[in-house]
Design a protein around this motif. Structure first.
Motif, PDB file in Angstrom:
ATOM      1  N   MET A   5       5.076 -21.771   1.417  1.00 50.87           N
ATOM      2  CA  MET A   5       4.800 -21.561   2.838  1.00 50.87           C
ATOM      3  C   MET A   5       3.631 -22.373   3.380  1.00 50.87           C
ATOM      4  SD  MET A   5       5.416 -17.473   3.194  1.00 50.87           S
ATOM      5  CE  MET A   5       6.960 -16.716   2.646  1.00 50.87           C
ATOM      6  N   SER A  60      16.877 -10.975   2.375  1.00 50.31           N
ATOM      7  CA  SER A  60      17.908 -11.400   3.318  1.00 50.31           C
ATOM      8  C   SER A  60      19.262 -10.774   3.021  1.00 50.31           C
ATOM      9  CB  SER A  60      18.051 -12.925   3.287  1.00 50.31           C
ATOM     10  OG  SER A  60      18.603 -13.348   2.042  1.00 50.31           O
ATOM     11  N   CYS A  86       5.039 -18.605  -3.974  1.00 50.11           N
ATOM     12  CA  CYS A  86       5.822 -18.279  -2.778  1.00 50.11           C
ATOM     13  C   CYS A  86       5.045 -18.395  -1.474  1.00 50.11           C
ATOM     14  CB  CYS A  86       6.398 -16.864  -2.903  1.00 50.11           C
ATOM     15  SG  CYS A  86       7.514 -16.675  -4.303  1.00 50.11           S
ATOM     16  N   THR A 106       6.319 -19.978   8.346  1.00 51.29           N
ATOM     17  CA  THR A 106       7.773 -20.159   8.411  1.00 51.29           C
ATOM     18  C   THR A 106       8.213 -21.623   8.280  1.00 51.29           C
ATOM     19  OG1 THR A 106       7.579 -20.213  10.817  1.00 51.29           O
ATOM     20  CG2 THR A 106       8.150 -18.101   9.802  1.00 51.29           C
ATOM     21  N   SER A 136       7.523  -7.705   3.104  1.00 57.44           N
ATOM     22  CA  SER A 136       8.478  -7.403   2.040  1.00 57.44           C
ATOM     23  C   SER A 136       7.819  -7.202   0.684  1.00 57.44           C
ATOM     24  CB  SER A 136       9.525  -8.513   1.935  1.00 57.44           C
ATOM     25  OG  SER A 136       8.925  -9.734   1.554  1.00 57.44           O
ATOM     26  N   CYS A 137       6.684  -7.826   0.469  1.00 58.67           N
ATOM     27  CA  CYS A 137       6.034  -7.772  -0.833  1.00 58.67           C
ATOM     28  C   CYS A 137       5.708  -6.331  -1.225  1.00 58.67           C
ATOM     29  CB  CYS A 137       4.765  -8.619  -0.793  1.00 58.67           C
ATOM     30  SG  CYS A 137       4.114  -9.056  -2.399  1.00 58.67           S
ATOM     31  N   TYR A 179      14.090 -25.547   2.764  1.00 57.39           N
ATOM     32  CA  TYR A 179      14.594 -24.186   2.609  1.00 57.39           C
ATOM     33  C   TYR A 179      16.066 -24.064   2.989  1.00 57.39           C
ATOM     34  CZ  TYR A 179      14.421 -19.064   2.722  1.00 57.39           C
ATOM     35  OH  TYR A 179      14.650 -17.736   2.487  1.00 57.39           O
ATOM     36  N   GLU A 189      10.299  -8.017   6.723  1.00 56.34           N
ATOM     37  CA  GLU A 189      10.330  -9.469   6.883  1.00 56.34           C
ATOM     38  C   GLU A 189       9.325 -10.062   5.911  1.00 56.34           C
ATOM     39  OE1 GLU A 189      11.695 -10.478  11.319  1.00 56.34           O
ATOM     40  OE2 GLU A 189       9.921  -9.196  11.300  1.00 56.34           O
ATOM     41  N   ASP A 190       9.206 -11.381   5.910  1.00 60.53           N
ATOM     42  CA  ASP A 190       8.411 -12.042   4.879  1.00 60.53           C
ATOM     43  C   ASP A 190       7.008 -11.452   4.721  1.00 60.53           C
ATOM     44  OD1 ASP A 190      10.385 -13.760   4.078  1.00 60.53           O
ATOM     45  OD2 ASP A 190       9.700 -15.446   5.302  1.00 60.53           O
ATOM     46  N   ASP A 191       6.367 -11.115   5.827  1.00 60.85           N
ATOM     47  CA  ASP A 191       4.978 -10.672   5.753  1.00 60.85           C
ATOM     48  C   ASP A 191       4.827  -9.225   5.296  1.00 60.85           C
ATOM     49  OD1 ASP A 191       6.168  -9.796   8.122  1.00 60.85           O
ATOM     50  OD2 ASP A 191       4.253  -9.688   9.180  1.00 60.85           O
ATOM     51  N   GLU A 219      -1.944 -10.717   2.497  1.00 60.63           N
ATOM     52  CA  GLU A 219      -1.228 -10.980   3.749  1.00 60.63           C
ATOM     53  C   GLU A 219      -2.210 -11.325   4.850  1.00 60.63           C
ATOM     54  OE1 GLU A 219      -0.175 -10.303   7.715  1.00 60.63           O
ATOM     55  OE2 GLU A 219      -1.253  -8.716   6.632  1.00 60.63           O
TER      56      GLU A 219
END
Length: 341
Positions: free
Chosen positions: A231, A97, A226, A331, A145-146, A336, A141-143, A316
C-alpha cells in the motif's frame, strides 16, 4: 476524543469490531457441528494478508491444545494436494472481498476432497460466500479487516479449545473480548500523537526491518508486506525475532531503521533481545508495545491473546498519517487489478 482522529469514523470502527466479536455464538455453533461430525483438525487457508492473520489462532491451538491446526497457502494447497485433506478437516478461508481467485480454487479443491469449509468474509453473495458450507459475514474494509479477522479466528480457536477440554473459562474470555472494541477505540485516540511521530519516522526512510515474535510476528509480517510494501511501496524486511540472529543482524549499521512489535505473551523476551542488540548500533529503533496500552477490565491472560489485535489498531493510525505524509493513498496500487483478486 476519537472523533478528532485523522481520516477515521469511530462509529463505523466500533460497529465492525463489535460485529466480529458478535459472531462468537455462530462460530461456536460451527465448531460444535464440525466436531460432532468427526472433524479432528482445522486448517486456515487464506491468501496473502488474510492468511497471515490466521496464524495466532493456529499457534494458540498448537501450543495450548492437542487439536491439530495449521496455516496453509491456498495456491500451494491446490498444487500439492496434501494427503491429510479429507472429511475430518475443517478448512477456514478468510477473504475480505470474497472474490480472491486463489481462495476460490482452494475452496473447490478441498470440497472435492470432502472437507468442510467455513468462509469468513466482509461481503455477502460473493463466490466464496455462496460456495462455502458455512459463510459468516462481517462487513469490513481494508482499514478495519485486520482486527476483525484476528478476533474471528481467535474466537474459533477458543471454541475448539473449550469443546476439547483445553479451556475452562471460555465464557469469561468471550465476555472480555466483547469489551475490547470500545477499548481499542480509546487506545487509538490516546495513541494519535505517537502515531504521527511513528509515521514521520517510517516516511523518512526507504526501507525498514520489521520484527516480532509469538502473536506479534504475524502482525510484523502483515504490516511489512501488506501495508508498507503493497500500500505504500516502501521496502521492508519482515523477520521473526528468533531468526534475527541468523542473518538479518548483519544488515544493521548506523542509520538502519527497525520497527519492533512487542506483545504480552511468553515470547516477548525474544523481541527484547533484538532491542538490546541493536541499541547503540543504530539510532533508528521504533518500538510499538502492546503492554503500554491501557485495557481496563482485560485480564493478563486475555491481553496476551489480543496483542496482535491491539497492535493492528494502533498501526492503522500510523498508516492513516503515513499516506498523508507521503501523498500516497493506501488504495493506490500498480498491479493489483492485474492479479484478478
Amino acid at each position: 476524543m476519537a472523533t478528532d482522529l485523522l481520516n477515521f469514523d469511530p462509529a463505523r470502527y466500533l460497529r465492525i469490531q463489535s460485529g466480529a466479536v458478535g459472531l462468537a455464538e455462530q462460530i461456536d455453533g460451527v465448531v460444535a457441528d464440525a466436531l460432532g461430525s468427526g472433524v479432528t483438525k482445522v486448517v486456515f487457508a487464506g491468501a496473502g494478508g488474510a492468511g497471515i492473520l490466521m496464524q495466532p489462532a493456529a499457534d494458540l491451538l498448537r501450543d495450548r491444545s492437542t487439536f491439530r491446526a495449521e496455516v496453509v497457502l491456498p495456491a500451494e494447497l491446490v498444487v500439492t494436494d496434501p494427503a491429510w485433506l479429507g472429511r475430518d478437516t475443517l478448512v477456514v478461508i478468510p477473504s475480505l472481498s470474497g472474490t480472491t481467485a486463489e481462495s476460490i480454487a482452494a475452496l473447490d479443491h478441498v470440497k472435492a476432497a470432502g472437507a468442510r469449509v467455513l468462509v469468513l468474509t466482509g461481503h455477502e453473495g460473493t463466490p466464496l460466500a455462496t460456495k462455502a458450507d458455512v459463510s459468516l459475514v462481517n462487513f469490513a474494509e481494508d482499514d478495519t479487516s485486520c482486527e476483525s479477522f484476528y478476533l474471528q479466528s481467535l474466537l474459533l480457536a477458543l471454541s475448539v479449545m473449550a469443546r476439547t477440554s483445553a479451556l475452562d473459562d471460555h465464557a469469561a474470555v468471550v465476555a472480555e473480548l466483547e469489551r475490547l472494541p470500545a477499548l481499542l477505540l480509546e487506545a487509538k485516540a490516546a495513541f494519535e500523537g505517537q502515531a504521527l511521530i511513528l509515521a514521520e519516522a517510517i516516511a523518512a526512510d526507504s526501507w525498514h526491518i520489521v520484527t516480532g515474535s509469538g502473536t506479534t510476528w504475524p502482525e510484523a509480517f502483515y504490516y511489512g508486506m501488506c501495508i508498507l510494501e503493497e500500500m505504500q511501496w516502501i521496502r521492508t524486511r519482515p523477520v521473526h525475532a528468533s531468526d534475527f540472529f541468523h542473518g538479518t543482524l548483519e544488515l544493521v549499521e548506523p542509520g538502519t531503521s527497525l520497527l519492533l512489535l512487542k506483545g504480552e505473551d511468553a515470547t516477548r523476551p525474544l523481541v527484547d533481545r533484538v532491542e538490546r542488540f541493536v541499541s547503540g548500533l543504530t539510532d533508528k529503533v521504533l518500538v510499538l508495545d502492546a503492554a503500554q496500552v491501557e485495557l481496563p477490565g482485560i485480564s493478563p491472560a486475555t491481553r496476551a491473546l489480543v496483542s496482535p489485535v491491539v497492535l493492528a489498531a494502533l498501526l492503522e493510525r500510523v498508516s492513516a498519517h503515513l499516506e498523508v505524509l507521503r501523498d500516497h493513498p493506501l488504495t493506490t496500487r500498480r498491479y493489483y487489478r492485474r492479479m484478478a483478486y
